[in-house]
Design an enzyme around this catalytic site. Structure first.
Site, mmCIF file in Angstrom:
data_model
loop_
_atom_site.group_PDB
_atom_site.id
_atom_site.type_symbol
_atom_site.label_atom_id
_atom_site.label_comp_id
_atom_site.label_asym_id
_atom_site.label_seq_id
_atom_site.Cartn_x
_atom_site.Cartn_y
_atom_site.Cartn_z
ATOM 1 N N LYS A 1 -12.234 54.362 19.096
ATOM 2 C CA LYS A 1 -11.025 53.916 19.769
ATOM 3 C C LYS A 1 -11.020 54.456 21.182
ATOM 4 O O LYS A 1 -10.901 55.650 21.407
ATOM 5 C CB LYS A 1 -9.776 54.372 19.015
ATOM 6 C CG LYS A 1 -8.641 53.362 19.084
ATOM 7 C CD LYS A 1 -7.578 53.653 18.068
ATOM 8 C CE LYS A 1 -6.602 52.489 17.949
ATOM 9 N NZ LYS A 1 -5.522 52.760 16.993
ATOM 10 N N TRP B 1 -10.155 49.208 19.937
ATOM 11 C CA TRP B 1 -11.269 49.478 19.042
ATOM 12 C C TRP B 1 -12.593 49.022 19.634
ATOM 13 O O TRP B 1 -12.689 47.976 20.266
ATOM 14 C CB TRP B 1 -11.067 48.767 17.713
ATOM 15 C CG TRP B 1 -9.966 49.302 16.860
ATOM 16 C CD1 TRP B 1 -8.789 48.679 16.574
ATOM 17 C CD2 TRP B 1 -9.923 50.554 16.171
ATOM 18 N NE1 TRP B 1 -8.023 49.464 15.755
ATOM 19 C CE2 TRP B 1 -8.693 50.616 15.490
ATOM 20 C CE3 TRP B 1 -10.815 51.628 16.060
ATOM 21 C CZ2 TRP B 1 -8.328 51.700 14.710
ATOM 22 C CZ3 TRP B 1 -10.451 52.709 15.284
ATOM 23 C CH2 TRP B 1 -9.219 52.741 14.619
ATOM 24 N N GLU C 1 -1.594 45.499 11.451
ATOM 25 C CA GLU C 1 -1.092 45.152 10.123
ATOM 26 C C GLU C 1 0.264 45.767 9.801
ATOM 27 O O GLU C 1 0.910 45.346 8.836
ATOM 28 C CB GLU C 1 -2.105 45.608 9.068
ATOM 29 C CG GLU C 1 -3.410 44.839 9.075
ATOM 30 C CD GLU C 1 -4.472 45.422 9.990
ATOM 31 O OE1 GLU C 1 -5.667 45.182 9.761
ATOM 32 O OE2 GLU C 1 -4.093 46.135 10.958
ATOM 33 N N THR D 1 -6.610 41.207 14.564
ATOM 34 C CA THR D 1 -7.226 42.513 14.749
ATOM 35 C C THR D 1 -8.435 42.366 15.661
ATOM 36 O O THR D 1 -8.865 41.258 15.969
ATOM 37 C CB THR D 1 -7.668 43.100 13.404
ATOM 38 O OG1 THR D 1 -8.721 42.276 12.874
ATOM 39 C CG2 THR D 1 -6.515 43.135 12.415
#
Length: 544
Positions: free
Chosen positions: A441, A446, A332, A186
């Site tokens: 975002k 991000w 995820e 991530t």
């Protein structure tokens, strides 16, 4: 229990490769690369070279479970790695080059990568990190010998020489379907980036779901242009599901954001479907509008990573007869969670009603168990009004983070806490309304508001800061830095923006700063970003 009498076969990426090699050997793979503006070969060629690569990796000493990193654009060599690495039992660790150098260092070391395959573009990143990566034994540049750039890196080779001395026969091992196949981190919006470890089984099931008629609706008649990067969430599984159905693939290389290159590839290769973040669609539409050109073969595009403005959807449909699909997911979730396609009977709705539905992220795909949970833990009804955190469970949803099995990322029922706040209407369409974490975002990537705040507060003329997202016509959102000056201190917006350079990733740096006398606070003393969003709700970024 009376057991069924049916055969079972492991769901592995190897099975996708072997099936495509037998059934669709003639299907083309076209790439734009640094050393070849239009490389062209077939799936048969790709898998032949994948076997050479597997032999080269074995000779180098890569064993089952070892992490093999890629730092690369979308092209045919990266495609070969997508198969050779997991099918030989190792783990393909795709790295996002847009991350800050400290994050790249953390990710490579946390994964214990043994070898890195990199595009020539990213050599400077690795040169700056080469003495901080103790587990990396070799770096392979995705090029041939003639195109190798000068570099200070040690233990380096080019891809073509690395595989050239090896035969194109390889005895692929029998792999348990739950064996790890890929690793993707991530963006680390809170703390260090977290690793999501995919399995062969999860990738195959995800590919099945992605190809369904109410999702990407893929077939051997399609020509797919994956603009979504292969370094992020397996390029939404397109390298796997395209081979599964025999669709031609067109890789844009480093030109994924260039409107002219995209138009050329779409028209010359007769692309029917493409997928990417809103930023690339804006670039394509701007080029088509300025040049007067059309893309008649393209009939649908898929938008993920950020909300797609209705104006983009309408222009695609009005000017080019292209239908735009929203989707939602995250690292995820592999990433497919929901997909927006019309249901039967919706053709009778008014245009306004259809537009409202199209702006939602979409319906859950079979295989994803999705629920909306309120702060008190109660599940919210699908009434289009009740909101709560999005929580998901399913066969391609991560059950824990790599080397972080004890985290609180899941609730007591095993559902992943996504951090997104949404409602779901009676038809099953989910609409993201907010985020539980104050991240921004921008262009599908991000940005951490907390890290920006911490960097800005380091300036001696700044007393307090807050960062919120504001609308942007190109990037969907950009950060707005709101700052309170220290007593008897003065600083301009330009000076504060310049101060951030080198402290955070360059593309994170805000273009706008708003100075205020004080920031609103909650009863517990925290900055109230809810109040700031109301205060600055009409503030729109003027940057391009």
């Amino acid at each position: 229990m009376l057991a069924g009498q049916m055969m079972t076969q492991p769901l592995t990426i190897t099975s996708i490769m072997q099936f495509a090699d037998r059934v669709f050997p003639e299907v083309e793979v076209v790439s734009f690369t640094a050393d070849n503006p239009r490389h062209r070969y077939t799936l048969k060629d790709a898998f032949k070279r994948a076997r050479q690569l597997a032999n080269a990796l074995a000779a180098f000493g890569i064993q089952t479970g070892d992490r093999v990193a890629t730092l690369a654009w979308n092209d045919y060599r990266h495609f070969e790695l997508y198969y050779a690495v997991p099918c030989s039992g190792a783990v393909c660790h795709t790295i996002n080059p847009r991350l800050f150098p400290e994050q790249l260092e953390y990710i490579i070391n946390h994964a214990d990568d043994k070898i890195i395959f990199t595009d020539p573009t990213f050599l400077p990143l690795l040169e700056n990190l080469q003495h901080k990566l103790p587990t990396v034994q070799k770096i392979i540049v995705l090029s041939d010998a003639a195109s190798m750039p000068q570099t200070t890196l040690q233990n380096i080779d080019n891809y073509e020489d690395f595989i050239s001395n090896y035969v194109d026969k390889f005895d692929w091992p029998e792999i348990d379907e739950n064996t790890a196949s890929g690793l993707c981190y991530t963006s680390g919006t809170t703390g260090n980036p977290k690793g999501v470890l995919y399995s062969h089984r999860s990738c195959v099931l995800h590919s099945y779901a992605a190809a369904l008629p109410d999702t990407m609706n893929l077939s051997s008649k399609d020509v797919i242009l994956p603009i979504v990067p292969m370094f992020h969430v397996n390029a939404w599984s397109i390298p796997y599901c395209a081979a599964m159905v025999g669709a031609k693939i067109v890789f844009p290389g480093s030109k994924m954001g260039d409107g002219e290159t995209l138009e050329t590839l779409i028209n010359s290769e007769q692309v029917t479907l493409s997928a990417g973040v809103p930023t690339v669609w804006l670039a394509l539409l701007n080029y088509l509008r300025d040049s007067g050109k059309k893309v008649p073969s393209l009939n649908r595009v898929i938008v993920g990573g950020a909300a797609c403005p209705l104006s983009i959807m309408e222009e695609f449909e009005r000017e080019h007869n292209i239908y735009t699909h929203h989707s939602w997911g995250m690292t995820e979730t592999s990433p497919l969670g929901v997909f927006n396609s019309p249901k039967a009977g919706m053709e009778n709705l008014s245009q306004d009603e259809l537009n409202k539905i199209r702006l939602k992220q979409g319906r859950p795909v079979f295989g994803v168990d999705l629920r909306i949970v309120a702060d008190d833990g109660s599940e919210q009804p699908w009434d289009g009004e009740s909101i709560g955190e999005v929580r998901v469970k399913g066969n391609w949803i991560c059950k824990s983070y790599y080397k972080l099995e004890g985290s609180d990322s899941h609730d007591n029922k095993g559902y992943l806490r996504t951090g997104d706040v949404a409602c779901i209407d009676q038809r099953g369409y989910m609409h993201i309304t907010d985020r539980t974490k104050d991240v921004i975002k921008s262009g599908g990537e991000w940005i951490s508001s907390i890290e920006l705040e911490n960097a800005a507060i380091g300036h001696p003329a700044i007393h307090e800061t807050a960062v919120i997202g504001i609308p942007h016509p190109k990037w969907s959102e950009r950060p707005l830095l709101i700052a309170v000056k220290a007593p008897d201190k003065n600083i301009s917006a330009t000076e504060l923006i310049a101060y951030l350079e080198g402290k955070v990733a360059k593309w994170w740096i805000p273009e706008e700063v708003a100075f205020v006398d004080k920031l609103p606070h909650t009863a517990t003393g925290k900055v109230s970003k809810k109040d700031l969003r109301i205060q600055f709700e009409k503030f729109t970024s003027s940057s391009s």
